[in-house]
Design a protein around this motif. Structure first.
Motif, short mmCIF file in Angstrom:
data_model
loop_
_atom_site.label_atom_id
_atom_site.label_comp_id
_atom_site.label_asym_id
_atom_site.label_seq_id
_atom_site.Cartn_x
_atom_site.Cartn_y
_atom_site.Cartn_z
N CYS A 75 0.83 -1.20 0.00
CA CYS A 75 0.00 0.00 0.00
C CYS A 75 0.87 1.26 0.00
O CYS A 75 0.58 2.22 -0.72
N LYS A 173 -6.95 1.96 5.27
CA LYS A 173 -7.86 1.01 4.63
C LYS A 173 -9.26 1.16 5.22
O LYS A 173 -10.24 1.28 4.50
N GLN A 191 -9.16 7.27 2.47
CA GLN A 191 -9.27 5.80 2.42
C GLN A 191 -8.71 5.31 1.09
O GLN A 191 -8.93 5.93 0.04
N GLU A 193 -9.50 3.07 -0.94
CA GLU A 193 -10.45 2.83 -2.03
C GLU A 193 -10.66 4.07 -2.89
O GLU A 193 -10.90 3.96 -4.10
N LYS A 194 -10.52 5.28 -2.32
CA LYS A 194 -10.65 6.49 -3.11
C LYS A 194 -9.51 6.61 -4.12
O LYS A 194 -9.68 7.09 -5.23
N VAL A 196 -7.92 4.06 -5.41
CA VAL A 196 -8.15 3.02 -6.42
C VAL A 196 -9.22 3.45 -7.41
O VAL A 196 -9.16 3.12 -8.59
N GLU A 197 -10.19 4.24 -6.96
CA GLU A 197 -11.31 4.68 -7.83
C GLU A 197 -10.90 5.68 -8.88
O GLU A 197 -11.55 5.81 -9.90
#
Length: 198
Positions: A75, A173, A191, A193-194, A196-197
């Motif tokens: 990460c 995470k 986070q 995921e933001k 990754v988006e």
């Protein structure tokens, strides 16, 4: 391969500390390819068990503390590789900056805890006289207030900060604890995921 050839071929990447020049002698070298990092750390060591069809080998590997630690490092590297996207999420992608990790090695005979080694996952040294210090915590548990003391200690050991505003960022995470949010210590909490988006 000699190091320079391996780096030119894209097999490895060198990281100089944020306060060092690109020609610095002290660098960290890491495999560039995510699959190669996974292979070297987990697949190669377990190749016989994988090839022999040992039941649940992958479940055992991914639930091990070593794998969870590896995910944290992966990460950190992803944040470095996507530092522009991260700066965009935090709202300063239009500002000129240099971004790099920071590491300070512990002296061989050092016993003073305050002068022990330290690593900051990513620092943006911005043209607007702001240092954005990013701590990456890729864990299944929510980050709590203990992360504040950890980041404060790292910032205390950071050189070249005179005359600059220190902005703290946390990449996680899981959503952070309510206590941590209420402290208001971090300017940005992102986070993964933001990232990754984008």
């Amino acid at each position: 391969f000699p190091v320079t050839i391996a780096e030119m071929a894209g097999l490895i990447t060198s990281y100089a500390s944020f306060n060092s020049s690109l020609k610095a002698k002290t660098k960290v070298y890491r495999l560039s390819d995510p699959f190669l990092r996974l292979f070297v750390n987990f697949i190669e060591a377990n190749l016989k068990n994988i090839q022999s069809g040992t039941p649940n080998i992958f479940l055992k590997l991914i639930s091990s503390p070593a794998f969870q630690s590896w995910l944290g490092l992966a990460c950190e590297l992803m944040c470095y590789d996507h530092r522009y996207e991260l700066s965009k999420i935090m709202g300063f992608s239009d500002v000129d900056y240099n971004a790099a990790p920071f590491f300070l090695r512990n002296a061989a005979n050092e016993t003073d805890k305050e002068k022990s080694g330290v690593q900051i996952d990513l620092i943006y040294d911005r043209r607007d006289a702001v240092l954005t210090v990013c701590e990456v915590k890729y864990r299944e548990q929510s980050a709590g207030i203990s992360v504040i003391d950890e980041v404060k200690r790292k910032i205390d050991l950071l050189p070249n900060k005179k005359g600059k505003t220190i902005q703290k960022a946390l990449v996680v995470k899981m959503p952070p604890s309510r206590d941590l949010l209420m402290r208001g210590y971090f300017t940005h909490i992102v986070q993964v995921e933001k990232l990754v988006e984008i």
